[in-house]
Design a protein around this motif. Structure first.
Motif, short mmCIF file in Angstrom:
data_model
loop_
_atom_site.label_atom_id
_atom_site.label_comp_id
_atom_site.label_asym_id
_atom_site.label_seq_id
_atom_site.Cartn_x
_atom_site.Cartn_y
_atom_site.Cartn_z
N HIS A 210 2.99 2.13 3.45
CA HIS A 210 4.01 2.39 2.45
C HIS A 210 5.43 2.20 2.97
CE1 HIS A 210 1.14 5.12 -0.06
NE2 HIS A 210 0.94 3.84 -0.28
N TYR A 211 5.62 1.71 4.18
CA TYR A 211 6.97 1.66 4.75
C TYR A 211 7.95 0.93 3.84
CZ TYR A 211 10.93 0.18 7.57
OH TYR A 211 12.21 -0.07 8.02
N ALA A 212 7.58 -0.27 3.40
CA ALA A 212 8.51 -1.07 2.58
C ALA A 212 8.92 -0.31 1.32
CB ALA A 212 7.89 -2.41 2.21
N LEU A 213 7.95 0.28 0.64
CA LEU A 213 8.26 1.01 -0.59
C LEU A 213 8.95 2.34 -0.30
CD1 LEU A 213 5.12 0.25 -2.78
CD2 LEU A 213 7.37 -0.82 -2.84
N ASP A 214 8.71 2.92 0.87
CA ASP A 214 9.45 4.13 1.24
C ASP A 214 10.93 3.81 1.46
OD1 ASP A 214 7.24 5.70 1.02
OD2 ASP A 214 6.85 5.85 3.18
N VAL A 215 11.23 2.66 2.03
CA VAL A 215 12.63 2.24 2.17
C VAL A 215 13.26 2.08 0.78
CG1 VAL A 215 14.16 0.37 2.92
CG2 VAL A 215 12.30 1.12 4.41
N VAL A 216 12.52 1.48 -0.14
CA VAL A 216 13.00 1.35 -1.52
C VAL A 216 13.30 2.73 -2.11
CG1 VAL A 216 12.36 0.67 -3.86
CG2 VAL A 216 11.86 -0.86 -1.94
N SER A 217 12.42 3.69 -1.84
CA SER A 217 12.63 5.04 -2.38
C SER A 217 13.88 5.70 -1.79
CB SER A 217 11.39 5.91 -2.09
OG SER A 217 10.30 5.48 -2.86
N VAL A 218 14.16 5.46 -0.53
CA VAL A 218 15.40 5.99 0.08
C VAL A 218 16.62 5.44 -0.65
CG1 VAL A 218 16.85 5.98 2.14
CG2 VAL A 218 14.39 6.40 2.35
N HIS B 252 -20.58 -0.31 -4.15
CA HIS B 252 -19.53 0.58 -3.62
C HIS B 252 -19.19 1.66 -4.63
CE1 HIS B 252 -18.93 -2.34 -0.41
NE2 HIS B 252 -18.81 -3.31 -1.33
N ASP B 253 -18.72 2.79 -4.10
CA ASP B 253 -18.41 3.93 -4.97
C ASP B 253 -17.09 3.78 -5.69
OD1 ASP B 253 -20.75 5.20 -4.27
OD2 ASP B 253 -19.84 6.26 -2.58
N GLU B 254 -16.13 3.06 -5.10
CA GLU B 254 -14.81 2.94 -5.72
C GLU B 254 -14.11 1.68 -5.25
OE1 GLU B 254 -11.77 5.73 -4.47
OE2 GLU B 254 -12.90 6.22 -2.64
N ILE B 255 -13.02 1.34 -5.95
CA ILE B 255 -12.13 0.26 -5.54
C ILE B 255 -10.84 0.91 -5.05
CG2 ILE B 255 -10.74 -1.69 -6.35
CD1 ILE B 255 -12.94 -2.30 -8.38
N LEU B 256 -10.44 0.61 -3.84
CA LEU B 256 -9.24 1.22 -3.25
C LEU B 256 -7.99 0.49 -3.76
CD1 LEU B 256 -10.45 1.72 0.44
CD2 LEU B 256 -10.57 3.32 -1.48
N THR B 257 -6.90 1.27 -3.96
CA THR B 257 -5.65 0.67 -4.46
C THR B 257 -4.44 1.13 -3.64
OG1 THR B 257 -5.39 2.46 -6.07
CG2 THR B 257 -6.50 0.46 -6.82
N GLY B 258 -4.66 1.72 -2.48
CA GLY B 258 -3.55 2.19 -1.64
C GLY B 258 -2.80 1.04 -1.00
N GLY B 259 -1.90 1.39 -0.07
CA GLY B 259 -1.07 0.37 0.59
C GLY B 259 -1.86 -0.75 1.21
N PRO B 260 -2.89 -0.46 2.03
CA PRO B 260 -3.67 -1.55 2.64
C PRO B 260 -4.34 -2.45 1.61
CG PRO B 260 -4.07 0.53 3.79
CD PRO B 260 -3.28 0.86 2.56
N ALA B 261 -4.68 -1.91 0.45
CA ALA B 261 -5.38 -2.71 -0.57
C ALA B 261 -4.51 -3.81 -1.14
CB ALA B 261 -5.87 -1.80 -1.70
N ARG B 262 -3.18 -3.63 -1.07
CA ARG B 262 -2.31 -4.67 -1.62
C ARG B 262 -1.67 -5.50 -0.51
NH1 ARG B 262 1.29 -2.47 -5.70
NH2 ARG B 262 1.87 -4.66 -5.83
#
Length: 847
Positions: free
Chosen positions: A534-542, A765-775
């Motif tokens: 999430h680093y890039a989007l955390d910078v955006v949030s700052v 699979h039980d789910e589809i991941l959508t977190g930072g690594p997924a994108r």
């Protein structure tokens, strides 16, 4: 290219020669000075301060040009101020046309262009902060303050007062159409500057106004004005929603002939109406109806202005701002009400507000007179209609039950109208505030800081009681600064213990905090790494936390979040009281709120001035990126069609702030992707904002004159940004698949059997991941080898599963020609499949 005006008025020219040279130049432009202009210019070249209070349409802008020319002839530096950045930018380009690019600069909160030029355009706040920091030693020989009635604004009036108090060497030209009695201000200005202060006021309009009060229904009034050739008509409303409703109501009236419709269509040409509001506007303007308010995209406003300037629009429905800066010929101003909501309460218009609006009617060079028509309230119109229907029959007239204003509604009538027509604008009320940043600027000036602060606190325009309140405020701030170690008091006086940044309190005041907060983030936390990605989007949030709140967006985000929360709580079986209590905790998204709040407190402990500026965590840019939304989808999702302009302005401000604030060493590849995506998104929606900024940073790139706003450059030009758009389109499918929203997926890709594909996926699979690594970009492959022949890219998105097998893929095509036409990535998914592995065959959506 040399300036013809400066060739006539060289540096060192005597006052008489300055005057004669300007008159000659004006004549060459086809302009003859009005008596008021002539009087004001004579006073200016003679060195006097001038208070120019003349009606709209009497050429105050030309007087300002003469003032700048006179200052340059004396070898001085002259500042032009306006209340909003859009007007500052407009004046910058106008003055470049007259004086040449080398002689004109601009400073706003967004950018600084040619700041060493002898003519500087800026907002009043920028000039006020310069005056605080440099005082009487400021290299400012002249100040032209446009729209000086903002001196009476409760929130911003301090910025119009400070220069008058602290720049005694400067010559002042104060201009407005609605000043009222400013005798006290002028006398104080004479005392401080030692210059005579001339009043140029009470001038008759070159285009006289005719006032009338109407009790007929508004559609009848509009039709009469059109029949009597009193168009263009600007219908003034006091909300954007009311302006849109009026345009819709008028669209059923035939306002233009077939030939006029054809002329409008020809003028519009290939203009791109890309948003839902744009498609509505397209229908209106083709019927001869314009809409103009601050919530619109700039290119839509420019289109309406362009069509109106060419005489192609009969009616424009807008707000009481008259679309700040609108420069179109208006024959008739039709005011729908004499009351408005001012952000706190409903009240009648002030005389200043009424005359600001009315003054737009009738333009020199277009009309011999202007009409100002004021509508009676609805209940008065209905009573008049009933009386007309009853005719002269006393019995029928007696039976009429007169309607009254609804309870709690601010009423007005003929008496209110007549009073406003005759009334002079109200006296301006001074508003001075004191903040830590202001005090630091004064102390940082050097010299006798105590005397400088004391003079600011007690020698101003405020009433006596308010001066003592300012003194108590100054003492409290001073103690805080001393406690923080920012200021110290020694035997030699008061001084700062820190060095101020060059543009302290001028540009992006929270930028120093943002830089400190970014250092708390881990640049190694990237997609595909062990962290959240999430680093890039955390910078955006700052950066987003340092921007002004776009309240319309945030309120809709909160509304949406509460709606989703209620639905979830109902499913969980919570009763009404429990739901209502829980809803109090639901608000719009605030990423990093705890981290940023803690960092802000730590930063403020050593830099207390930062408390003058509010930190406000929010997620608009981040929300768009995480949801893989386009601009149109964001507007639709949060129902912001009437606020498209505000949304775009916020995104544009965020883009500039990220580019200007985040140092190169903090920019990872993923963050650069986000920056490029955001810039291209803004440019494709409305290139004028990004292009305007680029033009200001590179003033040599002069904008071309166009009939209507041109289409933005091809979305394919910026390959990096286009790749992000492609990845977002693919990731949108991943997000919908994770939520098992089969219907939405089928709507996106009707040729793919998404339900069958997902059934098979969830067997594995039980789910589809959508977190930072997924994108992560690493999970997307782009094949461009066939692009030249087919005008297509082949793309593949790997689905991130909990086991890390990465054995399922989404494959598709990117239609480059369609993408260029649409201004965004057009992706068609062709199949969803499981890759062949040990002991199993490849499985596609079709089985």
């Amino acid at each position: 290219m040399p300036s013809p005006l400066l060739e006539l008025i060289p540096t060192g020219a005597e006052p008489d020669d300055v005057y004669l040279g300007f008159v000659e130049w004006a004549g060459e432009q086809g302009l003859t000075l009005y008596p008021a202009q002539d009087e004001a210019i004579i006073e200016i070249v003679s060195g006097a301060n001038v208070v120019l209070s003349t009606p709209t349409g009497t050429g105050k802008s030309l007087v300002a040009v003469a003032a700048h020319a006179a200052a340059l002839a004396r070898g001085g530096v002259t500042f032009y101020t306006a209340p909003i950045k859009a007007l500052v930018s407009e004046k910058f380009f106008a003055l470049v046309d007259v004086f040449g690019a080398d002689n004109v600069g601009m400073v706003t909160g967004d950018s600084s262009v040619n700041a060493d030029a002898p003519i500087i355009c800026c907002t009043a706040e920028i000039l006020a902060n310069l005056a605080l920091r440099e005082g009487a030693d400021a290299d400012i020989d002249q100040v032209v303050m446009d729209e000086f009635h903002y001196y009476g604004d409760p929130d911003r009036g301090w910025a119009w007062q400070i220069p008058l108090l602290l720049l005694p060497k400067a010559q002042f030209v104060l201009m407005s159409a609605t000043l009222g009695d400013v005798t006290d201000i002028a006398e104080d200005l004479k005392r401080r500057t030692g210059r005579e202060t001339a009043f140029v006021t009470g001038v008759e309009r070159p285009v006289p106004l005719h006032f009338s009060y109407e009790r007929r229904p508004i559609h009848e009034v509009v039709q009469s004005l059109l029949d009597e050739r009193e168009a263009p008509v600007y219908i003034v409303h006091f909300s954007q929603a009311a302006a849109m409703e009026r345009a819709q109501a008028l669209s059923s009236i035939r306002l233009v002939t077939r030939e006029q419709r054809d002329a409008i269509a020809e003028a519009i040409g290939g203009f791109r109406f890309t948003t839902a509001f744009g498609r509505t506007l397209s229908r209106y303007v083709r019927a001869g109806i314009g809409v103009h308010h601050a919530g619109m995209l700039p290119r839509y406003r420019r289109l309406v202005e362009t069509l109106a300037q060419r005489g192609l629009l009969k009616v424009i429905c807008g707000t009481d701002t008259l679309g700040v800066g609108i420069n179109v010929p208006i024959r008739t101003v039709l005011i729908t009400a004499l009351s408005k909501y001012d952000g706190t309460r409903m009240r009648q218009l002030s005389a200043r507000e009424f005359h600001q609006v009315a003054g737009r009617a009738g333009r020199a060079g277009f009309d011999t007179y202007g009409n100002v028509v004021v509508m009676a309230p609805e209940w008065e119109i209905e009573n008049e209609a009933a009386l007309r229907k009853a005719g002269d029959d006393p019995a029928k007239r007696k039976k009429i039950v007169r309607k009254k204003a609804p309870s709690g509604v601010v009423n007005w009538g003929m008496g209110s109208f007549e009073r406003l027509v005759e009334a002079q604008p109200e006296p301006l009320t001074p508003h001075l505030e004191l903040t830590a940043a202001m005090l630091i600027n004064v102390i940082g000036r050097g010299g006798d800081a105590f005397s400088n602060v004391r003079s600011l606190v007690f020698d101003n325009h405020q009433p006596r009681a308010e001066k003592y309140a300012l003194a108590r405020r100054a003492l409290a701030i001073f103690r805080t600064l001393v406690a923080a170690g920012v200021v110290e008091s020694t035997a030699d006086g008061i001084r700062l213990t820190v060095d101020l940044q060059p543009n302290f309190a001028l540009n992006q005041p929270l930028s120093p905090f943002a830089l400190a907060a970014i250092e708390l983030l881990d640049p190694e936390d990237t997609p595909g790494a062990a962290g959240t990605g999430h680093y890039a989007l955390d910078v955006v949030s700052v950066i987003e936390a340092t921007l002004d709140d776009p309240r319309a967006i945030l309120s809709q985000q909160e509304f949406k979040a509460r709606g989703e929360a209620v639905a979830a709580m109902k499913q969980e079986g919570l009763d009404y009281d429990e739901r209502m209590e829980a809803l109090e905790e639901i608000t719009y998204p605030k990423p990093l709120e705890e981290l940023l709040s803690q960092a802000y407190e730590v930063f403020a402990s050593s830099q207390p001035w930062v408390r003058d500026f509010e930190l406000s965590p929010k997620s608009v840019v981040r929300d768009m990126f995480e949801r893989a939304m386009s601009f149109a989808e964001l507007v639709s999702w949060y129902q912001l069609a009437r606020s498209e302009g505000l949304v775009l302005r916020y995104l544009s401000d965020a883009y500039r702030a990220i580019r200007q604030t985040v140092p190169a060493e903090a920019q990872t590849n993923e963050l650069v992707d986000v920056i490029e995506w955001l810039g291209e998104l803004v440019r494709q929606v409305d290139s004028s904002l990004v292009d305007e900024w680029s033009s200001l940073v590179n003033p040599a790139d002069e904008p071309e004159a166009v009939v209507v706003p041109p289409a933005p450059p091809s979305v394919l030009t910026n390959r990096r940004a286009f790749l992000v758009l492609v990845r977002n389109e693919l990731f949108r499918r991943v997000q919908l698949a994770a939520l098992q929203r089969d219907e939405e997926l089928v709507e996106l890709d009707p040729d793919v059997d998404w339900p069958a594909a997902l059934d098979r996926y969830f067997e594995d699979h039980d789910e589809i991941l959508t977190g930072g690594p997924a994108r992560s970009p690493r999970l997307v492959e782009v094949d461009e080898t066939d692009a030249a022949a087919s005008d297509l890219w082949r793309v593949e998105q790997t689905i991130d599963d909990p086991a890390g097998d990465h054995d399922w893929r989404i494959r598709g095509e990117v239609d480059l020609a369609a993408s260029e036409e649409a201004g965004t990535a057009v992706v068609r998914v062709t199949e969803v499949l499981r890759l062949e592995g040990p002991g199993r065959a490849a499985v596609s959506a079709d089985g």
